[in-house]
Design a protein around this motif. Structure first.
Motif, PDB file in Angstrom:
ATOM      1  N   VAL A 198      41.096  33.124  43.719  1.00 15.44           N
ATOM      2  CA  VAL A 198      40.933  34.585  43.759  1.00 15.44           C
ATOM      3  C   VAL A 198      39.480  34.973  43.478  1.00 15.44           C
ATOM      4  O   VAL A 198      38.908  35.832  44.148  1.00 15.44           O
ATOM      5  CB  VAL A 198      41.892  35.265  42.755  1.00 15.44           C
ATOM      6  CG1 VAL A 198      41.666  36.764  42.738  1.00 15.44           C
ATOM      7  CG2 VAL A 198      43.337  34.966  43.111  1.00 15.44           C
ATOM      8  N   PHE A 232      36.980  32.302  46.435  1.00 21.04           N
ATOM      9  CA  PHE A 232      37.333  32.381  47.858  1.00 21.04           C
ATOM     10  C   PHE A 232      37.602  33.824  48.281  1.00 21.04           C
ATOM     11  O   PHE A 232      37.224  34.237  49.362  1.00 21.04           O
ATOM     12  CB  PHE A 232      38.565  31.517  48.164  1.00 21.04           C
ATOM     13  CG  PHE A 232      38.275  30.040  48.215  1.00 21.04           C
ATOM     14  CD1 PHE A 232      37.003  29.552  47.969  1.00 21.04           C
ATOM     15  CD2 PHE A 232      39.272  29.143  48.524  1.00 21.04           C
ATOM     16  CE1 PHE A 232      36.737  28.200  48.014  1.00 21.04           C
ATOM     17  CE2 PHE A 232      39.021  27.781  48.579  1.00 21.04           C
ATOM     18  CZ  PHE A 232      37.753  27.308  48.318  1.00 21.04           C
ATOM     19  N   MET A 233      38.304  34.591  47.431  1.00 19.72           N
ATOM     20  CA  MET A 233      38.637  35.960  47.799  1.00 19.72           C
ATOM     21  C   MET A 233      37.576  36.942  47.304  1.00 19.72           C
ATOM     22  O   MET A 233      37.723  38.153  47.454  1.00 19.72           O
ATOM     23  CB  MET A 233      40.021  36.335  47.256  1.00 19.72           C
ATOM     24  CG  MET A 233      41.142  35.511  47.871  1.00 19.72           C
ATOM     25  SD  MET A 233      42.730  35.722  47.068  1.00 19.72           S
ATOM     26  CE  MET A 233      43.401  37.104  47.969  1.00 19.72           C
ATOM     27  N   LEU A 261      36.852  38.203  44.548  1.00 19.59           N
ATOM     28  CA  LEU A 261      37.167  39.261  43.587  1.00 19.59           C
ATOM     29  C   LEU A 261      36.135  39.265  42.461  1.00 19.59           C
ATOM     30  O   LEU A 261      35.801  40.314  41.920  1.00 19.59           O
ATOM     31  CB  LEU A 261      38.586  39.085  43.020  1.00 19.59           C
ATOM     32  CG  LEU A 261      39.104  40.271  42.197  1.00 19.59           C
ATOM     33  CD1 LEU A 261      39.177  41.524  43.052  1.00 19.59           C
ATOM     34  CD2 LEU A 261      40.472  39.987  41.608  1.00 19.59           C
TER      35      LEU A 261
END
Lengths: 248, 137
Positions: free
Chosen positions: B74, B77-78, B80
């Motif tokens: 999270v 890669f994402m 956030l």
């Protein structure tokens, strides 16, 4: 440094801008993923509740020990590790596609999207094999005083405790296990597999749009970023499915 | 449409370049190593006989390692971790519900098992009992 300063000085809630500093679509993707987290969470917690309520539960090392083309070799968790690795790698290629999108690198986006789609299809193929193996792989089980050969389905579970009868052809005879095992396994991995399938479809649409130059005309590759969030979420859910069904 | 969408964003994150790719490779290696440790622990539980308590401890370690994996997926890669605090909070705070969700339902399942094991036969009629008429009613 400069962005940190800008972040400190901006009045986020004064209107005229996103207080989250993201466009609407990306924020809504985050909220969708949060709701999906609770859906998957509810499924896995329900599985946990039933498992905690049982005196006996099958050992995943014994259930998932087959590998394609390896015959009857005892390879616990080997195949599911391969599936995990495939999904992690396809997540990485997706990050690289999003990264190429940030740099408006059309060829890079196309290349990494193709690899991501291949990874997704490979994962789905592995899952199809695993399901088929589990459903058709029959085991000798003592049911109502008779030995029957059954596979794992939503109504049958051959992975019970050892039965108090002699071995047949070198195989231990078991009793039937908790019937919820198959239902939860096929239900939750199926729901996850459906997410992977829809992710692959979304990625193919993104690939076609990238090839056609849709994003080039728009001037940005934000759609790739949103598809990427969804794809990473699918990987994230697998971490927990892997944990709950195979590891513990 | 795009113009108005653009104006929602106050500032853009710097597109890290090669540093970012290095960070991705590092995270990938980390995720793979954690997965291998998890598998190692899982196979240890299978291969060597051990006390139930120690098995439970190993399972706890595997759960914590999985949470670490989730954190890296999270956060890196994402992306956030690169967002502003407002966004991080609006995603993470509602997830606190899981603390109650998991604890309450697993305890419920456990209590169900204990009830069945200890006095289950007197509460839930078994197959033999259900066919016979119950005397005290």
């Amino acid at each position: 440094m400069s962005t940190a300063q800008a972040q400190m000085q901006t009045k986020w809630w004064s209107g005229g801008k996103s207080p989250f500093n993201v466009e609407y679509g990306k924020l809504m993707m985050w909220y969708f993923l949060m709701s999906d987290t609770f859906t998957f969470g509810a499924f896995l917690i329900s599985y946990g509740t039933i498992r905690f309520s049982q005196n006996y539960w099958p050992d995943p090392n014994e259930v998932f020990n087959a590998f394609p083309f390896a015959g009857h070799a005892n390879l616990p968790l080997a195949f599911v590790s391969l599936m995990t690795f495939i999904l992690i790698v396809s997540s990485v290629t997706m990050v690289l596609a999003v990264h190429a999108g940030h740099k408006n690198d059309k060829q890079g986006v196309i290349k990494w999207m193709i690899w991501t789609i291949i990874g997704g299809i490979a994962f789905l193929s592995c899952q199809a094999w695993e399901w088929a193996h589990l459903i058709t792989g029959e085991h000798a089980v003592l049911i109502n005083g008779q030995i029957q050969h059954i596979g794992t389905t939503v109504t049958m579970n051959p992975w019970g405790a050892a039965a108090n009868v002699p071995m047949i052809d070198g195989h231990h005879i078991t009793t039937t296990g908790p019937v919820a095992f198959g239902g939860y396994f096929f239900g939750i991995t199926g729901f996850h597999g459906f997410h992977v399938l829809s992710g692959v479809v979304i990625n193919i649409v993104m690939l076609i749009m990238a090839i056609n130059g849709t994003f080039e005309r728009k001037g940005h590759y934000w759609m790739i970023e949103k598809a990427g969030l969804y794809w990473h979420f699918v990987d994230l859910v697998w971490v927990f499915v892997f944990l709950c069904f195979y590891l513990i | 449409m795009e113009h108005s969408a653009n104006s929602e964003i106050t500032f853009h994150h710097e597109a890290g370049g090669d540093d970012f790719v290095k960070k991705i490779i590092k995270t990938t290696v980390l995720l793979s190593v954690i997965t291998m440790i998890e598998l190692g622990l899982g196979l240890t539980m299978y291969a060597f006989p051990m006390a139930e308590g120690f098995k439970l401890f190993l399972k706890g370690v595997i759960v914590i390692l999985s949470l670490a994996k989730a954190f890296y997926i999270v956060g890196i890669f994402m992306h956030l971790g690169d967002e502003i605090k407002n966004l991080i909070m609006t995603i993470c705070v509602p997830l606190m519900l899981f603390i109650w969700f998991i604890a309450a339902f697993l305890m419920d399942g456990n209590s169900w098992k204990n009830l069945r094991n200890s006095r289950g036969k007197s509460i839930v009629p078994t197959e033999q009992h259900s066919t016979a008429p119950e005397g005290h009613h």
